[in-house]
Design a protein around this motif. Sequence first.
Motif, mmCIF file in Angstrom:
data_model
loop_
_atom_site.group_PDB
_atom_site.id
_atom_site.type_symbol
_atom_site.label_atom_id
_atom_site.label_comp_id
_atom_site.label_asym_id
_atom_site.label_seq_id
_atom_site.Cartn_x
_atom_site.Cartn_y
_atom_site.Cartn_z
ATOM 1 N N ARG A 82 34.333 39.581 37.528
ATOM 2 C CA ARG A 82 32.877 39.942 37.031
ATOM 3 C C ARG A 82 31.775 39.184 37.427
ATOM 4 N N ASP A 140 46.702 39.922 34.116
ATOM 5 C CA ASP A 140 45.705 40.954 34.254
ATOM 6 C C ASP A 140 44.239 40.113 34.901
ATOM 7 N N PHE A 141 43.683 40.736 35.747
ATOM 8 C CA PHE A 141 42.317 40.055 36.214
ATOM 9 C C PHE A 141 41.311 40.913 36.030
ATOM 10 N N LEU A 142 40.026 40.034 35.725
ATOM 11 C CA LEU A 142 38.958 40.799 35.473
ATOM 12 C C LEU A 142 37.797 40.232 36.364
ATOM 13 N N VAL A 156 51.803 37.357 40.586
ATOM 14 C CA VAL A 156 50.810 38.235 40.816
ATOM 15 C C VAL A 156 51.512 39.626 41.211
ATOM 16 N N SER A 203 53.387 41.307 38.401
ATOM 17 C CA SER A 203 52.212 41.762 37.474
ATOM 18 C C SER A 203 52.013 43.276 38.161
ATOM 19 N N LYS A 204 51.920 43.437 39.263
ATOM 20 C CA LYS A 204 51.603 44.661 39.798
ATOM 21 C C LYS A 204 52.847 45.817 39.831
ATOM 22 N N GLU A 237 38.076 36.470 35.570
ATOM 23 C CA GLU A 237 38.689 36.049 34.425
ATOM 24 C C GLU A 237 40.240 36.561 34.690
ATOM 25 N N LYS A 238 41.082 35.574 34.069
ATOM 26 C CA LYS A 238 42.468 35.742 33.993
ATOM 27 C C LYS A 238 43.045 35.897 32.657
ATOM 28 N N TYR A 239 44.006 36.869 32.431
ATOM 29 C CA TYR A 239 44.535 37.023 31.322
ATOM 30 C C TYR A 239 46.060 37.217 31.243
ATOM 31 N N ASP A 290 42.042 27.334 36.243
ATOM 32 C CA ASP A 290 42.619 28.416 36.347
ATOM 33 C C ASP A 290 43.762 28.396 35.159
ATOM 34 N N PRO A 291 43.921 29.454 34.330
ATOM 35 C CA PRO A 291 45.005 29.698 33.279
ATOM 36 C C PRO A 291 46.487 29.570 34.009
ATOM 37 N N PHE A 292 46.742 29.965 35.150
ATOM 38 C CA PHE A 292 47.754 30.195 35.851
ATOM 39 C C PHE A 292 48.138 29.034 37.000
ATOM 40 N N ARG A 343 35.786 41.247 28.222
ATOM 41 C CA ARG A 343 36.619 42.553 27.887
ATOM 42 C C ARG A 343 36.630 42.968 26.602
ATOM 43 N N LEU A 373 40.817 47.353 39.423
ATOM 44 C CA LEU A 373 41.597 46.402 38.954
ATOM 45 C C LEU A 373 43.023 46.447 39.335
ATOM 46 N N GLY A 395 43.197 38.500 42.012
ATOM 47 C CA GLY A 395 42.653 37.273 41.163
ATOM 48 C C GLY A 395 42.728 36.187 41.847
#
Lengths: 296, 886, 201
Positions: free
Chosen positions: C55, C51-53, B238, B241-242, C38-40, B782-784, A294, C9, C14
Motif C-alpha cells: 500500500r 497475506d500481503f497488503l 510464500v 501461502s498461495k 504489510e504482512k499478515y 519484517d514479521p517473517f 486493512r 493480492l 510480499g
Amino acid sequence: MTEIKGQKHWGWMVVLDLFLAGLGAGTFLFSFVLDRLGECPELARIGTLIGPVVVLLGSVLLLLDLGEGGHVLRLWFHPAALRTSWITRGAWLQTGFIIFGFAHALPRFAGFAWLPWDASGGLGLAFGWAAAVLALTVPVYPGMVLGVIRSIPAWNNAALPVLFLFAGLNTGIAVLQLVALGVTVDVAGLHLLAIAGLVLSVLLLLTLAAYVEIVRHTGTTGRASARLLTSGVFVWGVAVAGLVLPIVLLAVSLASTGLAQVRVLGAVSAVLVLAGGLLLRHAVVTSGVRMTVRSD
Amino acid sequence: MAKAKTRKHDQADPMPPGADYQWPAADPAQRGRTRTLFGICGQCMQGDCATLIHMQDGVVTRVEGNPAASPNYGSLCPRGASQLMNLYNPYRVKTPLVRTNPEKGLDVDPGWKEVSWDEAMALVIEKLNQVRTKDPRGLLVMEGFGNRDSLLRDHFAHAFGTPNVVGSHAPLCSIHYASNLVHAGCPEQVAEMDYCEYLLTFGRSLGPNFATTGAIRRFTKAMDRGMKLVVIDPRCSVEASKGEWIPIRPGSDYACLLAMAGTMLNEGLPFDEWFMKHRTNAPYLINPAGDYHRDPLTGKPMMWDAAAGCARAFDAEFADIALTGAYTVDGVACRTGFDLIREEFRQYTPEWAEGICTVPAATIRRIAGEFVKHAKIGSTIQIDGFTFPFRPASVNTHRGITNHRGGTYAELTAKLMNMLVGNIEVPGGCVGDSMRGPLLEPDDDGVLRPQFRAQAFPFKFPPDTIDGNEFYPHKNATPHLAVQAMLDPARYHLDYSIEVWLNLGANAIRKNAQPEKYVEAMRNVPFVVSVAYHMDEPTIMADVVLPEHANMERDIVSVLVPPHQTTGGELYGADTVRVRQAVPALFNTRHCDDILTDIAEGTGVLYGPGGVYDRLNRSMNDLVLTDGFYLGEGTLDVDRRHTREEIQDQLLKTWPRGDGKGLAEINQEGFFRQPRSRKEFFTYYFSPGDGVRHPFYFERLKKTGDSLRAQLREVGIAYPGIADEETVWEQYRPIPHWIENSEIQAPPEYDLWVVNWKSPYHPHDSGNPEGNPWLAELYAQDPFDFAVFMNAATAAKKGLKDGDRVTVESRYGRTSGALRVTELLHPDALGIPGNYGLGTLQSNPLIRQGTFYNSLLSIDDNTLDAISAGQEISPRVRVYRQEGAR
Amino acid sequence: MRYGMAIDLKKCVGCNACTVACRMENGTPPGILLCQVEKYEVGTYPAARMDFLPRACMHCAEPPCLEVCPTGATYQREDGLVLVDPRKCMGCRYCVLACPYEARHPLRRIENYYGPGTVTPWEEKKHKTLTKGTVQKCTFCAHRLGDGRQPACVEVCPANARCFGDLDDPESDVSRVVARQGGSVLKAELGTCPSVYYLNS
C-alpha cells in the motif's frame, strides 16, 4: 504483535497546548464573568490577563511543534483553509482570543495606561466580550481538530468537544483558586469558585464516562483505545484524583466558613484538577489508535 | 579465538572504519552529465537480471530493470533495487592493505598498513612463486557466490597447477547428483512452468520465497492460469501461502517421498508403461549381486522379451519388453530392476511414513494419486510442429530434502516418481536448467550418459585434492572437507599442505558450519590473500588484501543461464547474452580479472600452452556448454597480454549461438537475443522415442560404491573420518532405501529440528545484502524474517512468549535471538531464516546482528550425505529462555 | 482523467521490491516508506498462511488529508493525484493523522542510511530534493507520468501485481481489470473513494 499503540505523531507539545489553551480560556472566561458580576475584582483583574498569557504560551509551544522553522506562519496566509481545516480555524480563533484578551486585560495593568481605552468601558468592554465569546471556542476547537479524524475512533467522537470544554473551564477555575492564595478574596468569592468547580467536575465526570463508553463501542480500534484510556493512570489519575477527590474537597470547603481552610481546600483541589486535566489531554491524545489499514 | 555465536554490536567496540567515512565530492568534470549504462544485477548468485544504471553528475541515481530484456523485463527484486547502496558502501575496502599484526582472529585488529598495488602484488606473487616451486597444490583458491564474474579464476588455478579450487557455498545446497544422473544436466532439474498443472514441491523455493524476478514472473503466471501447487515443507512459505501447504517434520521428507513412490508402485496407480519400458532401464535384468546381467557375447545388459520368452541384449529388437518378472538367464536367476524396486518399496507405506514425517497417511495417498492423475499419462502436445509427450505434473525437491544423510536417495526417490509418470524433459514436467540441446546421449549400456557430479571423480592415492574428491566421487563443492583436511592432513592421507589461501568472492567462515574451524584453518595457513569487497570474515584473516571493484564497477559479458527455481515461460525461444558496463570505480580497487591476470603473469602461468589464455580458449561453461561462450583453440593469441575488452569482444564474436557481433554492438544494444525454436527447450526433442534410457535402477551409484570400496581396500585404508564404514556403503546401493539421518536418533532433550529458509532480502551473501541498510530496514521489521520462529502451540507448551530472548542449542553449536511465535511452522520445527550474524571487528555493524543459523550445523563426516557430502541442515535443537533477558 | 492503480493480492509475493524502488526513485531517508508491504499471518496451524497488503497513497477522490490541511499545501490535481506542495506545507502532521491509510509521513529529520557520520553520494544528491519539515507521500511518481512512464513500484514489480492507468477511461488496462475482476478498496466505509483497487482480496 498484539501490542496496542496510540498515534505517535502528536505528542506532549500538543497535549500541553490543549491543556494550556483550555486552561487559559477558562481562566479568562471566569475572570470576565467575576468582573461582570463585580465579585473578587483583584482576582478577576489578574485572571483576565493570565488567560491570554497562558493561551499565548500554549500557542507558542504548539507552533514550535507543528511547524518547522518559520513554516508555521503559513497558517495565517491561507484563509481558504478556514473553510475546511479545524487547525486553521483554531489558529484564527486562538489568535483572536489572545488579541482581544490582551486588549481587554492590559489597560488595568501598570505600564499599559497609555492604551486609549479602558477595560470596563466601551471599546475595552467590547474587546472583553469578544474575547469571552472566543474563550468559549478555544477549549472546544481542539475537540473538533481531533474529532474530524474518522480513522481514529477515540477522537471521532461527539463527546470530545464537550469534554474538552468542561475540562478547560474546570482548569480555569483551578487556576483562579490558586491565584486566590495570593490576593484578597473573601469566603463568598471562594465558595462561588468552589461551586463552579464542583458543578464542572461533576459534568466532566459524566461526560468522561459517556466518552469512554462511546469509544468502547466503536469497533475493535475503539476498544483498543478504550483499553489505553482505562489504564491505571487514567482511572486513578484523571477520574479519581483529578475529579472525584476534588469534588469531595470542594464539597467539604463549601461546608466550611474558615477563610484559610476554604482557601487551602480550594488550592489542593485546584492542583489535583490541573494534574488531572493534563493527564486527561495526554490520555486522549495518546490513545488515538488508528484503525488498521486493512478492514478489520 | 572467535566464538561462533551472534554478538550484538557493543557500544564498547570501536566503530569500524567506514562509519565516519567522508565521501569525496563528485567529479566536477561529470557535472551536468547524464548517462545510462547497461547493467547485470549481482545481488544473488544467479546474476540474472538485466538493468539500466542511470547516472547524473557522476552519481548513480537509479537502477532499474531493462524493460526489453529477459528474464526480468524491467522488474527487479528488493536486492536488485537496493544495489546502488552496494556500490556506495562506506565499509568497502578502498585500497590495498598489508597486515602488521601477526595475530589473526575475527575480532583482532590486523593493524592494516595501506600499500600501493605494486607493493601488494609483489608480495603476493613472491609467495605464490615459492609455493609453486614447492608444490603448486599448496595453493587453495576459495571461490564463492560473492564474485561469479571472474572469467579467469579457475583457469588461473589450473594453469598454476593446483586442483584445489573450492567453492565456499555448496555444502548447504547439495542438489546436483540426482539431476546430473537422470537428466544429464547441471545444475539441477526444475518444474516447467508454462504447462505444468500440478506441482508438488519439497524443501525448495519456486522464486517468491526469496524473490527472484524471472521465477516470480513464471510462478504468478502459472498460478494465474490455475496450476495446482502443493508445498510440503515445515514452514508455510510464500509459495505455500498461495497453494496447499502440507506441513512436515523437518528432515523427514525422505520418508514421505518413499511412501509416495511406494504408493505409486504398489497401490495400483497407473504409470507410464511405455516410458518405463522404452525410456528407462527398469526392465533391465538384474543378477543376484545387484548388477546388470550382461549378454555373455556382447557384454550388454539384457531385457526379457515376453513374446519370445527369451532374454536379449537391450538394443536388440523386442516384441514385448517385460517390465516385471523373475527369469533365469544363462543359468543366473535374474529379476527386472522394476520388480526389485517395487519390492523394496513395499515396506514404505504411508502409515509407516506418517510415524516419521507426521504427514497423515491419507494425505500421502491423496497427493500421490493427484500427482499421477494430473500427469495425464498418454497425452501429447505439439510445439513448433513436434509432438511431445505431455506430462503436466512434476515433483521437485531441493536443499531442504537433499541436505541430510540419505538426502541423495531422497532426491532419487523423487526422480523415480517423475519417471513413473514419464515427465522427464517434456512439456509440463521436470526439466533441467542446463544447456538446452542434445544432452541425452546413451552410454554403452543404453542408459543416459551421466554428466557433471554424476561422473565419478577418479580415485587417486595419496589424494590429489584437499577437498575430498577421492573419497566422495560424486560430491558437490566441499569446503568443509577441505577445512578438516587442513586441520588434520594425516587423517585424509594428504602428502602436502596448503601454503597459500587465495580468497575470491568466498566466505567459507560464515557460509558453512562450525566457523571456528575455518578460522583455525585460515590461521594455520602461512599466507592468506583476500580479493575483497569489504572487511568480511576471510578478509580480516588475510595477510594481504587486494580490494576489488563492487559488482556495478565490474564490466562483464554474460550468457543468460537458465535459472534455478523453475524454468520455462519467457526463457523459451531464445538465447541471450548481455553486457554490464562498468560504473567508474570509486576507490583504488581493481577488476578481479585484472588482478588475476597480473598474478598469472607474475607467476609465469599466463602465456603459452597450458597457460591461462590457452585454457580460456579451450573452456566451455559447465552449465550451458555450447549455448555459452566458447572461444575455441587459438582464438586468443596465447603469447601476448589481452585487455578485458579484447577478451569480451572475442567471447561475443565467437559465441556459438551468436551472429558474430561484438563488444561495440552490444554496448549499443545491451544484449543480443538469438531466436530459437521453442521445441528445442526440451532436451527430449533431441533424443526422442526410445533413443536413450534414463536410470530408474541406479546401477551406476552401486558401481561407484563398489569401486571406491575396492580401491580403499587396495591401498589399505579405512574410509576417512567415518566411524562405521557400513554407514557409507549403504548409501551406494542401487535402490533407494530408508536411511536415518544423523538427527533422528538425537537425545530427546533436543526436541526440535531447526529449519532455515532464504528470505527476499537475504538469499545468498551475493551483493552483501545483510550489510545493505536499505534491506536491513526491511528485514529488521519484517514479521517473517530476522528472528527465531516457533509454532505457537509449541511455545505455549514451553512457556515461551513472543519477544523472549532465547538460546538455541544443537549438539554442534549454539546461537541466540528474539523469539517470534507463529502459526506458519510445524510444531516440531524451529525456524531461523537468512544468514544473519557473525561479522568481524571491522565489518559493517549490521552484519554482526541477527541469529546465526549456520553456527548450529556440523561438519562431522558422519553427519554428511555420503554421496553429495552435503551437510545436515536440520539438526535437532533445544531452546531455552536466556536468563535475565527479555 | 483519474489516475488509479489495481493491485492483485493473489500475485503479490510480499518481496518489497516496490518499497525499495520507491525509495530509490524518491530519495527518501530511513524511516520514510512511502510505499510498503504489510504482512499478515492468517488462520491457525495448519490452516495458516501469509497475506500481503502492498500500500501507498490511495489518491482518494475524497481525500480526508485535503480538507484538514491548514495551509493549502495538499491539493488535488485534475488527473486525481493528491499531492503536497512543499513550499506551502508547514509540517503540522494533521494530514498524517487524518489519512486512514497511513500514507503520509512527516519528514522531521533527514538521516543517512549508513549512520550519521557518512553521507553517500546518492544521499548527498537525492536529499537535496527533499524539504525537511514537510510531509512526504506517494505521488504516483507524478514526475515520471509526463514521460509516459509508470510509477516505479509498478515497473519494478516482478509479479506484475500492479496495473496503473486512467480509471476514467473504460478502455485502460486498469479500468478493464477492475471491471473484470471486481476490485475492492480499503476502508470503503469512510467514503474516501480511493483510486487504488485491490483484486483477489
